[in-house]
Write an enzyme that holds these catalytic residues in place. Structure first.
Site, PDB file in Angstrom:
ATOM      1  N   HIS A  44     -31.585 -72.040  85.562  1.00 34.49           N
ATOM      2  CA  HIS A  44     -31.147 -72.854  84.429  1.00 34.49           C
ATOM      3  C   HIS A  44     -31.939 -72.533  83.165  1.00 34.49           C
ATOM      4  CE1 HIS A  44     -29.161 -76.027  82.366  1.00 34.49           C
ATOM      5  NE2 HIS A  44     -28.969 -76.834  83.401  1.00 34.49           N
ATOM      6  N   ASP A  83     -10.996 -64.740  83.715  1.00 33.18           N
ATOM      7  CA  ASP A  83     -10.020 -63.905  84.425  1.00 33.18           C
ATOM      8  C   ASP A  83     -10.574 -62.488  84.528  1.00 33.18           C
ATOM      9  OD1 ASP A  83      -7.889 -62.420  85.343  1.00 33.18           O
ATOM     10  OD2 ASP A  83      -6.499 -62.997  83.754  1.00 33.18           O
TER      11      ASP A  83
END
Length: 433
Positions: free
Chosen positions: A166, A382
């Site tokens: 993180h 995608d």
């Protein structure tokens, strides 16, 4: 047909290949990479899984496609190929030493992707098979900043599993990295060019703490919560559609103490109050709510477009459990509203300077953390096989409530939370409105 256990439940078997370390296709960056004080506080591994359904395109070469694209995109996001170190100031930095990103290809040859079901409720045992964690790493400094696992399923679908520190990225930066990687895989230019210089978030010289920062306060456990936390965790998912959210807003505003309220504020107020009640906290128990606020536009000047890092600061509400439990919804909603309003440039820089002077980490006793993914477009990446059909965490700590967007065009918010088993029934009851 999927393998099933003696109870008829579909099981998952995953076979992993040996990890390959992916390096940037070209040399980029300096020897050391600066991490801001907003990065220091949240160094820890986030594990996420992203599910891609079968399409007319075979998944046979998905590992090769993603690996080649990763090498190219790492030229722009080169710190991921380094490793965590402690700098001369005693703070975390990234050493750009060519450590590389471990990349694992895997196969679930006996299962279709539907065996995973609804991943919004974390199943650490099952989803953990889809995320690679380096077994030799003994601590955070030895743990890669990013690992990738691509698991192909019998049906033709695949899962992309990430383990990311993180300190490298908040949710928005993680989404932008995924989008850039996906665009690269489809031979498209990056629609957002990352801005990597985090020195614009340096602490002031000299540091100037202008506000109190209760997120760092150490709270005494008056309610024997430690014993509760040792119980097994039970996870549940709760859906709030626009009608329920409207009802909650009306409830929060009916006494006139607040004039307006966002869905985030009222839902956070409800979850925090219900959580404290379900845990049966002692009325004298101090309790905290921590939540991330996107402060990119709150800095003066705002952070640049494409800023890569942590553009979030921790909002904190603190009160006695008795007041929280016995007050109307407007009480907690007002605390949250005030906290968000006060997250100005001066406050954020004061928080960064507080860390510079104290090197503290937020205390988590009697603390609930709310993480919001409702505006993060994880599923829209995608890689050439269409957008993801589901994205979610592979694990969720007990003190974290996760807000997820509802898919399939329905305007609603899903709340996923883990509670001690003995407290979950009471928590569920309190969310009935």
């Amino acid at each position: 047909m999927d393998n099933r256990d003696s109870n008829g439940v579909a099981t998952l078997t995953v076979t992993r290949s040996e990890p390959v370390r992916v390096q940037p296709a070209e040399h980029a960056g300096d020897e050391y990479y600066f991490l801001s004080n907003l990065d220091q506080n949240i160094a820890g591994i986030m594990k996420t899984v992203h599910l891609f359904a079968a399409t007319s395109r075979s998944n046979e070469d998905v590992g090769q496609v993603l690996r080649d694209a990763l090498a190219k995109v790492l030229v722009r996001f080169y710190p991921f190929a380094g490793s965590l170190a402690v700098g001369s100031e005693g703070k975390l930095i990234v050493k750009c030493n060519g450590h590389g990103v471990p990349f694992v290809e895997a196969a679930a040859a006996e299962s279709g992707i539907e065996v995973l079901g609804d991943i919004s409720i974390p199943d650490h045992e099952k989803l953990g098979m889809l995320v690679y964690v380096e077994p030799e790493a003994k601590n955070l400094l030895e743990t890669p900043l990013l690992t990738v696992q691509v698991t192909r399923f019998k049906c033709g679908g695949f899962v992309l599993g990430l383990a990311m520190n993180h300190c490298m990225a908040d949710g928005l930066s993680c989404v932008e990295f995924l989008h850039s990687w996906a665009e690269t895989a489809r031979y498209l230019p990056m629609s957002i060019v990352p801005f990597l210089d985090r020195t614009i978030q340096r602490a002031r010289e000299p540091p100037k703490v202008e506000f109190s920062h209760p997120e760092y306060d150490e709270l005494k456990d008056e309610s024997n919560l430690t014993q509760l936390e040792s119980e097994p965790t039970q996870y549940r998912s709760f859906t709030f559609d626009s009608k329920k959210l409207g009802q909650l807003k009306n409830m929060a505003m009916e006494d006139g103490s607040i004039k307006s309220c966002t869905s985030f504020m009222v839902l956070s107020a409800l979850i925090w109050r219900s959580w404290a009640r379900a845990l049966n906290m002692d009325p004298r128990q101090k309790t905290k709510l921590l939540f991330a606020v996107d402060v990119r536009q709150r800095f003066g000047p705002p952070l640049p477009d494409g800023f890569f890092g942590n553009g979030i600061a921790l909002g904190c509400c603190l009160c006695e459990a008795g007041e929280l439990q016995n007050s109307p919804l407007s009480f907690a909603a007002s605390l949250i509203q005030t906290t968000v309003r006060n997250m100005t440039d001066r406050y954020i820089r004061s928080a960064m300077d507080f860390f510079e002077l104290n090197r503290s980490k937020p205390s988590l006793t009697a603390t609930l953390i709310i993480s919001t993914w409702t505006k993060l477009e994880f599923v829209s990446s995608d890689f050439g096989w269409g957008e993801a059909v589901q994205s979610g965490p592979a694990e969720l700590p007990q003190k974290v409530a996760l807000f997820l967007p509802q898919v399939k065009g329905i305007k609603s918010t899903r709340v996923v939370i883990g509670m001690p088993t003995s407290s979950m029934k009471a928590f569920q009851k309190m969310l009935e409105i």
